[in-house]
Enzyme design. Structure first.
Site, PDB file in Angstrom:
ATOM      1  N   GLY A 208      44.436  44.678  41.165  1.00  0.00           N
ATOM      2  CA  GLY A 208      45.302  46.044  41.071  1.00  0.00           C
ATOM      3  C   GLY A 208      46.677  44.890  40.409  1.00  0.00           C
ATOM      4  O   GLY A 208      46.420  44.043  39.852  1.00  0.00           O
ATOM      5  N   ASN A 209      47.842  45.677  40.051  1.00  0.00           N
ATOM      6  CA  ASN A 209      49.036  45.059  39.569  1.00  0.00           C
ATOM      7  C   ASN A 209      50.106  45.503  40.026  1.00  0.00           C
ATOM      8  O   ASN A 209      50.182  46.253  41.062  1.00  0.00           O
ATOM      9  CB  ASN A 209      48.810  45.292  37.955  1.00  0.00           C
ATOM     10  CG  ASN A 209      49.103  46.940  37.563  1.00  0.00           C
ATOM     11  OD1 ASN A 209      49.976  47.433  38.090  1.00  0.00           O
ATOM     12  ND2 ASN A 209      48.018  47.497  37.037  1.00  0.00           N
TER      13      ASN A 209
END
Ligand code: CTP
Length: 406
Positions: A208-209
């Site tokens: 993810g980020n």
């Protein structure tokens, strides 16, 4: 902003009346002139002094008090109102309004007004579900009355059920939507993406980020407040769904692409504020990956995700965001050209008050002709407004632009 708006806030007798103090306060803080009218029974639950305090305006509690000036003013309030909001609304007020009864200050004002009326009911589940109440609601919905469905949860009776006053946030969102429906984006349809995507590695882990979704949500809400019909496609975020917007929740880049393709065909604009993962695991294991022998590295094979903005094309405007850490303008301009965008908003995500997670952003908006405008640091809400101003200019300038017929 609700500046220059007059909101008549009707309060009826419910245990939820105390929540209206918060509503009145938030609307006032946002610049609205809030004129409170309380029914007799509302004054048994909460004092008019509270509303006078938070709105700095006189509160109408009776038709017969000479000092309130209401006997002369009630038609004036009905005329001055940009919207009348009744929160909480009892079964009794709904029944009265559905039958044109005007026996107190609030019912007289509603009967006399041409403004839209928003009703947020709060009552016992049985009273809400009663077919008479439901018939009254249905009757009012055929006029310019909008209802916010009561929420589910703990009720004053001690029971758990339907009938709680909707969240103040939802009431305020709906007020903004109604007040904005004749705005400069009325009739336009906008698809906005927000948040980051989660690309599963195994059943418990993902890539993810740091995207919080705040920028995309701000764009979606600003477009709604200007009258646009908005679809918001979002990855996992901590933000609640905004009212008056069709929200589609997705996890992965592939799911986001599907949702964009499905919704954008009918749209005038696609604004991709999402931080889409560029890579996803080649294989997704069905079982949790176990730790191997000490010191042995784990290698993940990654493959590219679809580049949604580059691949989804049609008769709609396409607006991108470029999250950069260096050579911001050059990189963003290259993305604008490669993806053949109409606009791109570039931001430096390394600055502490700009980019991920925070409420402010510093962006430069670059258009197809290479012209760029560097905006100063401002709230994401304001950035959203500036982007939409440019989008609207392009839409209105588009040859043959009449908007879609939906
Ligand atoms: N974007 C997209 N699909 C992807 C990646 C990005 O639609 N798989 C969109 C983003 O929503 C954004 C724009 O493309 O509007 C630019 O995203 P960004 O991550 O800044 O650029 P990339 O094209 O991914 O290039 P890089 O990561 O190499 O900087």
């Amino acid at each position: 902003m609700l500046a220059n708006k007059t909101i008549v806030l009707g309060i009826t007798g419910s245990i939820a009346s105390y929540k209206s103090a918060d509503l009145a306060s938030k609307l006032t803080q946002d610049g609205a002139r809030v004129e409170v009218i309380m029914t007799e029974s509302a004054t048994r639950f909460i004092s008019p002094i509270t509303f006078r305090g938070v709105t700095s305006r006189p509160v109408v509690t009776s038709m017969w008090e000479m000092s309130s000036g209401f006997s002369i003013e009630h038609v004036a309030l009905a005329e001055a109102a940009d919207i009348i909001v009744i929160a909480p609304a009892t079964a009794d007020i709904i029944a009265k309004l559905a039958n044109g009864i005007a026996d107190d200050s609030l019912t007289c004002t509603v009967l006399a007004t041409k403004a839209p009326v928003l009703i947020a009911p709060a009552m016992d589940t049985g009273m809400w579900r009663n077919s008479i109440t439901q018939e009254n609601v249905a009757r009012l919905k055929t006029r310019d009355f909008t209802f916010i469905e009561p929420g589910y949860g703990h009720l004053a009776s001690g029971c758990v059920g339907e009938g709680r006053l909707a969240d103040i946030r939802i009431i305020i969102d709906t007020i903004r939507q109604i007040l904005g429906r004749n705005g400069d984006m009325a009739g336009k349809r906008i698809v906005v993406t927000a948040g980051g995507t989660h690309e599963a590695i195994d059943p418990v882990r993902y890539i993810g980020n740091r995207s919080s979704g705040k920028m995309g949500f701000a764009v979606a809400e600003a477009a709604r407040n200007r009258g646009a019909g908005v679809v918001l496609i979002t990855g996992p975020t901590a933000l609640p769904d905004p009212a008056g917007i069709e929200v589609i929740h997705i996890q992965t880049a592939i799911q986001m692409k599907k949702a964009v393709v499905k919704t954008v065909a009918k749209a005038d604009v696609l604004i991709m504020a999402a931080a889409v993962a560029d890579y996803m695991p080649k294989r997704q294991t069905t079982q949790k990956i176990k730790k191997t022998a000490a010191g042995r590295a784990l290698t993940l094979d990654l493959v590219e995700t679809p580049d949604i903005l580059a691949e989804v094309k049609g008769g709609f405007l396409r607006v991108g965001f470029a999250a950069e850490t260096e050579d911001i303008i050059e990189n963003a301009t290259r993305k604008l050209r490669n993806k053949q965008l109409d606009l791109i908003a570039a931001n430096d995500v390394t600055a502490s008050n700009s980019g991920f997670e925070v409420d402010t952003n510093r962006v430069t908006i670059i258009s197809q002709d290479g012209k760029s405008e560097a905006l100063p640091l401002m709230s994401k809400k304001e950035v959203a407004g500036r982007i939409l101003d440019k989008v609207l200019k392009l839409l209105n300038g588009k040859p043959g632009a009449k908007g879609h017929t939906h």
